[in-house]
Design a protein around this motif. Structure first.
Motif, short mmCIF file in Angstrom:
data_model
loop_
_atom_site.label_atom_id
_atom_site.label_comp_id
_atom_site.label_asym_id
_atom_site.label_seq_id
_atom_site.Cartn_x
_atom_site.Cartn_y
_atom_site.Cartn_z
N PRO A 1 35.95 13.74 67.75
CA PRO A 1 35.75 13.62 69.19
C PRO A 1 35.05 14.87 69.74
CG PRO A 1 37.98 13.00 68.60
CD PRO A 1 37.35 13.59 67.38
N TRP A 2 34.26 14.67 70.77
CA TRP A 2 33.48 15.75 71.38
C TRP A 2 34.37 16.90 71.82
CZ3 TRP A 2 28.78 17.37 71.20
CH2 TRP A 2 28.33 18.30 72.13
N LYS A 3 35.48 16.60 72.43
CA LYS A 3 36.39 17.65 72.92
C LYS A 3 36.86 18.55 71.77
CE LYS A 3 40.41 18.28 75.83
NZ LYS A 3 41.44 17.64 76.65
N GLU A 4 37.21 17.95 70.66
CA GLU A 4 37.65 18.73 69.50
C GLU A 4 36.49 19.55 68.93
OE1 GLU A 4 39.98 16.56 66.61
OE2 GLU A 4 40.75 15.29 68.21
N PHE A 5 35.29 18.96 68.92
CA PHE A 5 34.12 19.68 68.44
C PHE A 5 33.82 20.91 69.29
CE2 PHE A 5 29.50 20.38 68.76
CZ PHE A 5 29.24 20.76 67.46
N THR A 6 33.85 20.75 70.61
CA THR A 6 33.56 21.90 71.48
C THR A 6 34.63 22.97 71.35
OG1 THR A 6 34.56 20.76 73.38
CG2 THR A 6 32.18 20.59 73.15
N GLN A 7 35.89 22.56 71.15
CA GLN A 7 36.96 23.54 70.94
C GLN A 7 36.73 24.31 69.64
OE1 GLN A 7 39.60 24.39 73.07
NE2 GLN A 7 39.65 26.08 71.63
N LEU A 8 36.30 23.61 68.61
CA LEU A 8 36.00 24.25 67.33
C LEU A 8 34.87 25.27 67.48
CD1 LEU A 8 36.39 24.39 64.24
CD2 LEU A 8 34.73 22.52 64.07
N ILE A 9 33.83 24.91 68.22
CA ILE A 9 32.71 25.83 68.45
C ILE A 9 33.19 27.06 69.23
CG2 ILE A 9 30.48 26.10 69.61
CD1 ILE A 9 30.42 24.44 67.01
N GLU A 10 34.02 26.85 70.25
CA GLU A 10 34.56 27.98 71.01
C GLU A 10 35.40 28.89 70.13
OE1 GLU A 10 36.68 26.65 74.47
OE2 GLU A 10 34.95 25.50 75.19
N ASP A 11 36.22 28.30 69.27
CA ASP A 11 37.05 29.10 68.36
C ASP A 11 36.17 29.91 67.40
OD1 ASP A 11 39.27 28.01 69.57
OD2 ASP A 11 39.73 26.63 67.93
N MET A 12 35.12 29.30 66.90
CA MET A 12 34.22 30.01 66.00
C MET A 12 33.52 31.17 66.73
SD MET A 12 32.72 26.73 63.91
CE MET A 12 31.38 27.61 63.17
N HIS A 13 33.16 30.95 67.98
CA HIS A 13 32.54 32.02 68.77
C HIS A 13 33.53 33.17 68.97
CE1 HIS A 13 31.42 34.08 72.54
NE2 HIS A 13 30.23 34.03 71.98
N ASP A 14 34.79 32.83 69.26
CA ASP A 14 35.81 33.87 69.43
C ASP A 14 35.97 34.71 68.17
OD1 ASP A 14 36.23 32.89 71.99
OD2 ASP A 14 38.08 31.81 71.47
N VAL A 15 35.98 34.07 67.01
CA VAL A 15 36.09 34.80 65.75
C VAL A 15 34.88 35.71 65.56
CG1 VAL A 15 36.08 34.54 63.23
CG2 VAL A 15 37.56 33.09 64.63
N LYS A 16 33.70 35.22 65.90
CA LYS A 16 32.48 36.03 65.78
C LYS A 16 32.57 37.28 66.66
CE LYS A 16 27.51 35.72 66.64
NZ LYS A 16 27.17 36.27 67.92
N VAL A 17 33.04 37.12 67.89
CA VAL A 17 33.17 38.26 68.80
C VAL A 17 34.18 39.27 68.25
CG1 VAL A 17 33.96 38.96 71.09
CG2 VAL A 17 32.43 36.99 70.84
N VAL A 18 35.29 38.79 67.74
CA VAL A 18 36.30 39.68 67.16
C VAL A 18 35.71 40.47 66.00
CG1 VAL A 18 38.46 39.74 65.85
CG2 VAL A 18 38.30 38.34 67.91
N LEU A 19 34.98 39.79 65.13
CA LEU A 19 34.38 40.48 63.98
C LEU A 19 33.33 41.50 64.41
CD1 LEU A 19 34.06 37.52 61.46
CD2 LEU A 19 35.67 39.44 61.38
#
Length: 62
Positions: free
Chosen positions: A25-43
């Motif tokens: 579902p689109w909502k889960e996909f966008t949440q996954l992308i946001e989570d990946m962005h958060d990990v990138k910022v932390v790194l």
């Protein structure tokens, strides 16, 4: 190709049992992308100097 579902995510698998596509579902996909962005910022920020709460307060309330 078969479709296997696990919860709301579906996997399209070829004859050699390799995953070729993931359908979600689109909502889960966008949440996954946001989570990946958060990990990138932390790194990216892992080597930055840490500031104490007092130092932050002084910066905010100057």
């Amino acid at each position: 190709m078969k479709k296997h579902s696990k919860e709301r995510v579906k996997y399209v698998i070829d004859q050699t049992k390799k995953i070729k596509e993931i359908i979600m579902p689109w909502k889960e996909f966008t949440q996954l992308i946001e989570d990946m962005h958060d990990v990138k910022v932390v790194l990216e920020r892992k080597d930055e100097e840490l500031l104490s709460l007092d130092a932050i307060k002084k910066t905010l309330y100057v």
